[in-house]
Every structure is written in structure tokens, then in C-alpha cells.
Design a protein around this motif. Structure first.
Motif, PDB file in Angstrom:
ATOM      1  N   MET A 129      52.471  21.764  36.320  1.00  0.00           N
ATOM      2  CA  MET A 129      51.401  20.798  36.533  1.00  0.00           C
ATOM      3  C   MET A 129      51.917  19.592  37.290  1.00  0.00           C
ATOM      4  SD  MET A 129      49.013  22.333  35.360  1.00  0.00           S
ATOM      5  CE  MET A 129      47.973  21.019  35.893  1.00  0.00           C
ATOM      6  N   PRO A 130      51.029  18.914  38.008  1.00  0.00           N
ATOM      7  CA  PRO A 130      51.498  17.777  38.782  1.00  0.00           C
ATOM      8  C   PRO A 130      51.904  16.624  37.918  1.00  0.00           C
ATOM      9  CG  PRO A 130      49.111  17.873  38.790  1.00  0.00           C
ATOM     10  CD  PRO A 130      49.588  19.124  38.133  1.00  0.00           C
ATOM     11  N   SER A 131      52.875  15.839  38.417  1.00  0.00           N
ATOM     12  CA  SER A 131      53.124  14.549  37.800  1.00  0.00           C
ATOM     13  C   SER A 131      51.865  13.721  37.943  1.00  0.00           C
ATOM     14  CB  SER A 131      54.286  13.862  38.517  1.00  0.00           C
ATOM     15  OG  SER A 131      54.395  12.542  38.086  1.00  0.00           O
ATOM     16  N   LEU A 132      51.614  12.862  36.958  1.00  0.00           N
ATOM     17  CA  LEU A 132      50.344  12.170  36.918  1.00  0.00           C
ATOM     18  C   LEU A 132      50.366  10.840  37.636  1.00  0.00           C
ATOM     19  CD1 LEU A 132      49.659  12.991  33.203  1.00  0.00           C
ATOM     20  CD2 LEU A 132      48.745  14.131  35.205  1.00  0.00           C
ATOM     21  N   ARG A 133      51.494  10.426  38.176  1.00  0.00           N
ATOM     22  CA  ARG A 133      51.561   9.139  38.841  1.00  0.00           C
ATOM     23  C   ARG A 133      50.937   9.169  40.229  1.00  0.00           C
ATOM     24  NH1 ARG A 133      54.634   5.646  36.066  1.00  0.00           N
ATOM     25  NH2 ARG A 133      56.162   6.454  34.605  1.00  0.00           N
ATOM     26  N   GLN A 134      50.933  10.322  40.866  1.00  0.00           N
ATOM     27  CA  GLN A 134      50.512  10.400  42.256  1.00  0.00           C
ATOM     28  C   GLN A 134      49.639  11.625  42.423  1.00  0.00           C
ATOM     29  OE1 GLN A 134      54.011   9.719  44.936  1.00  0.00           O
ATOM     30  NE2 GLN A 134      55.121   9.847  43.033  1.00  0.00           N
ATOM     31  N   THR A 135      48.370  11.540  42.047  1.00  0.00           N
ATOM     32  CA  THR A 135      47.564  12.752  41.997  1.00  0.00           C
ATOM     33  C   THR A 135      46.170  12.594  42.554  1.00  0.00           C
ATOM     34  OG1 THR A 135      46.973  12.138  39.744  1.00  0.00           O
ATOM     35  CG2 THR A 135      48.750  13.726  40.001  1.00  0.00           C
TER      36      THR A 135
ATOM     37  N   HIS B 196      44.920  13.118  45.353  1.00  0.00           N
ATOM     38  CA  HIS B 196      44.542  14.221  46.216  1.00  0.00           C
ATOM     39  C   HIS B 196      44.206  15.471  45.434  1.00  0.00           C
ATOM     40  CE1 HIS B 196      48.753  14.416  45.251  1.00  0.00           C
ATOM     41  NE2 HIS B 196      48.707  15.689  45.512  1.00  0.00           N
ATOM     42  N   ARG B 197      44.541  15.503  44.128  1.00  0.00           N
ATOM     43  CA  ARG B 197      44.295  16.699  43.335  1.00  0.00           C
ATOM     44  C   ARG B 197      42.930  16.682  42.653  1.00  0.00           C
ATOM     45  NH1 ARG B 197      49.238  19.214  42.326  1.00  0.00           N
ATOM     46  NH2 ARG B 197      47.968  20.980  41.701  1.00  0.00           N
ATOM     47  N   ALA B 198      42.185  15.591  42.763  1.00  0.00           N
ATOM     48  CA  ALA B 198      40.941  15.451  42.011  1.00  0.00           C
ATOM     49  C   ALA B 198      39.788  16.169  42.702  1.00  0.00           C
ATOM     50  CB  ALA B 198      40.616  13.976  41.829  1.00  0.00           C
TER      51      ALA B 198
ATOM     52  N   MET C 294      59.245  26.645  37.217  1.00  0.00           N
ATOM     53  CA  MET C 294      57.853  26.576  37.655  1.00  0.00           C
ATOM     54  C   MET C 294      57.601  25.222  38.310  1.00  0.00           C
ATOM     55  SD  MET C 294      55.967  28.518  34.465  1.00  0.00           S
ATOM     56  CE  MET C 294      56.740  27.547  33.178  1.00  0.00           C
ATOM     57  N   LEU C 295      57.135  25.257  39.553  1.00  0.00           N
ATOM     58  CA  LEU C 295      56.876  24.049  40.333  1.00  0.00           C
ATOM     59  C   LEU C 295      55.399  23.964  40.697  1.00  0.00           C
ATOM     60  CD1 LEU C 295      59.843  24.084  42.908  1.00  0.00           C
ATOM     61  CD2 LEU C 295      59.733  22.890  40.712  1.00  0.00           C
ATOM     62  N   ASP C 296      54.748  22.915  40.220  1.00  0.00           N
ATOM     63  CA  ASP C 296      53.371  22.609  40.614  1.00  0.00           C
ATOM     64  C   ASP C 296      53.289  21.110  40.874  1.00  0.00           C
ATOM     65  OD1 ASP C 296      50.682  22.438  41.059  1.00  0.00           O
ATOM     66  OD2 ASP C 296      50.102  22.712  38.972  1.00  0.00           O
ATOM     67  N   PRO C 297      53.938  20.646  41.949  1.00  0.00           N
ATOM     68  CA  PRO C 297      53.987  19.208  42.214  1.00  0.00           C
ATOM     69  C   PRO C 297      52.709  18.714  42.874  1.00  0.00           C
ATOM     70  CG  PRO C 297      55.132  20.367  43.941  1.00  0.00           C
ATOM     71  CD  PRO C 297      54.699  21.418  42.944  1.00  0.00           C
ATOM     72  N   PRO C 298      52.514  17.396  42.914  1.00  0.00           N
ATOM     73  CA  PRO C 298      51.401  16.852  43.698  1.00  0.00           C
ATOM     74  C   PRO C 298      51.478  17.334  45.144  1.00  0.00           C
ATOM     75  CG  PRO C 298      52.395  15.138  42.349  1.00  0.00           C
ATOM     76  CD  PRO C 298      53.292  16.333  42.250  1.00  0.00           C
ATOM     77  N   PHE C 299      50.335  17.644  45.705  1.00  0.00           N
ATOM     78  CA  PHE C 299      50.293  18.128  47.075  1.00  0.00           C
ATOM     79  C   PHE C 299      50.496  16.985  48.066  1.00  0.00           C
ATOM     80  CE2 PHE C 299      47.092  21.703  45.828  1.00  0.00           C
ATOM     81  CZ  PHE C 299      48.116  22.399  45.204  1.00  0.00           C
ATOM     82  N   GLY C 300      50.971  17.351  49.258  1.00  0.00           N
ATOM     83  CA  GLY C 300      50.970  16.442  50.390  1.00  0.00           C
ATOM     84  C   GLY C 300      51.980  15.320  50.347  1.00  0.00           C
ATOM     85  N   GLN C 301      52.993  15.421  49.484  1.00  0.00           N
ATOM     86  CA  GLN C 301      53.972  14.343  49.368  1.00  0.00           C
ATOM     87  C   GLN C 301      55.399  14.802  49.649  1.00  0.00           C
ATOM     88  OE1 GLN C 301      53.437  11.986  45.803  1.00  0.00           O
ATOM     89  NE2 GLN C 301      51.249  12.450  45.765  1.00  0.00           N
ATOM     90  N   GLY C 302      55.542  16.039  50.109  1.00  0.00           N
ATOM     91  CA  GLY C 302      56.867  16.533  50.448  1.00  0.00           C
ATOM     92  C   GLY C 302      57.766  16.790  49.263  1.00  0.00           C
ATOM     93  N   LEU C 303      57.179  16.896  48.072  1.00  0.00           N
ATOM     94  CA  LEU C 303      58.016  17.067  46.885  1.00  0.00           C
ATOM     95  C   LEU C 303      58.659  18.441  46.808  1.00  0.00           C
ATOM     96  CD1 LEU C 303      55.862  15.180  44.228  1.00  0.00           C
ATOM     97  CD2 LEU C 303      58.064  14.489  45.163  1.00  0.00           C
TER      98      LEU C 303
END
Length: 201
Positions: A1-7, A9-11, A137-146
Motif C-alpha cells: 500500500m502507498p505511504s500516506l504522506r504523498q498520495t 494522485h491516488r484518490a 511487495m511494493l505499492d508506492p505512491p505513483f508518479g514520484q519515482g519511488l
């Protein structure tokens, strides 16, 4: 799941207030979804497909496996692994409130095979350079190069023939040193399973 600090774009849709573990010893256990911007738990269908893949690849043997859920969020992915009896599931989440909710749920379940780490996955792996996992398992926030930043380090943390799961906003090529095992799509989310190739000496 994405980190919740930078999300933000996921909404893409409103997150449910609760989801449920879909298999294993904790099946049907509700997982609270905090009211935080952009939090989108991995859908049931995706989790079911992923763990069907893993059951096939591991011939149903989860008990000797160690798992890292690197952007845990609600913990849905890591808790599914724990529910199926992995030896250890490490859930890393940068948001303190979300990490606290994960720890509370771990305690309520009495899930001794779950470890919650409040922090950044890069920092966590650098502090524990000897840690090895059969599945990351990697599900990082999209669009941030993580993915580009995190993937090289998590590949080093995989066991021989370890498996890397990635959710992304598009289809991605196998990271260096891996082969694609499975790939599918659910709505706007693409999910992939890669296996580490034998390391050259």
C-alpha cells in the motif's frame, strides 16, 4: 500500500472505511481504513489473484517464508501473507498514525509473525543490511519515482530466487536481474510478479 504522506494522485475513488482479509487464519477480519487523503487499499480481486499466484509458485508452503510489505498503508498485503502463515511479515509504513493502527491490529490479532516498522523503507533496509526476504511487495505512491529509488535496494534484500511484487500505474519491464512471472491489470492498476535470477559471482 502507498505511504500516506504523498498520495493525492491516488484518490481516484473514495476509500472504504473497512476492508477484510480474504484468506487464511484471519479470514474475514476487518481492517480499518483511516480517513487519510488518497488511501486506496489493494482491491480484493488483486489480493486474491496475487495469493493464488504465490500458492502455485510456493506449492502452498508459506510457513518458511519471510515477507516485506514496503509501503504498508492499511497493511492489507502484509496481513494477507501473515494470515496464510508466513514465518514473518514485516510491514513498513512512513505515516505514524497508519503505523500505529497497524500495530494495534497486530496486537488485537495476536499475530506474532507480524512486525510493524514506523519509518521509511529505504532507511529501514539500510539499518538492517543483513535482512533477507522471500517476497517483497511494493505499492508506492505513483508518479514520484519511488520504484526507481527503492527497487535496487529491495532486490539486494531478496533471497536467492526471491519474488518481487509491484503495483504500478502502467506495465513495467522486469527490473535488472529479474524475470517476469505473472502480470495482470485491475482498472487503472497494473500488478506484476518478478523472480530474482541467479546472481552472478
Amino acid at each position: 500500500m502507498p505511504s500516506l504522506r504523498q498520495t493525492s494522485h491516488r484518490a481516484s475513488r473514495s476509500a472504504p472505511h473497512k476492508i477484510r482479509i480474504i484468506g487464511g487464519r484471519y479470514k474475514r477480519t476487518p481492517i480499518p481504513v483511516l480517513d487519510l487523503p488518497g488511501l486506496r487499499p489493494t482491491p480484493d480481486r488483486v489480493r486474491e489473484t496475487l495469493f493464488n499466484w504465490l500458492t502455485h509458485l510456493w506449492e502452498g508452503e508459506f510457513g518458511d517464508k519471510t515477507v516485506l510489505d514496503a509501503f504498508a498503508g492499511t497493511g492489507a498485503l502484509g496481513l494477507e501473507a501473515a494470515s496464510r502463515g508466513v514465518a514473518q511479515a514485516v510491514l513498513v509504513e512512513a505515516d505514524r498514525r497508519a503505523a500505529g493502527a497497524l500495530e494495534a491490529l497486530r496486537t488485537r490479532l495476536g499475530a506474532d509473525n507480524v512486525r510493524v516498522v514506523a519509518g521509511d523503507v529505504l532507511g529501514t533496509l539500510r539499518r538492517e543490511p543483513g535482512a533477507r526476504f522471500d517476497l517483497v511487495m511494493l505499492d508506492p505512491p505513483f508518479g514520484q519515482g519511488l520504484l526507481e529509488r527503492v527497487t535496487p535496494l529491495v532486490l539486494q534484500a531478496l533471497t536467492d530466487k526471491g519474488i518481487l511484487y509491484i503495483e504500478a500505474e502502467g506495465s513495467i519491464a522486469p527490473p535488472d536481474g529479474t524475470e517476469l512471472l505473472r502480470q495482470d491489470r485491475a482498472g487503472a492498476v497494473y500488478f506484476h510478479l518478478f523472480r530474482l535470477l541467479p546472481r552472478t559471482t
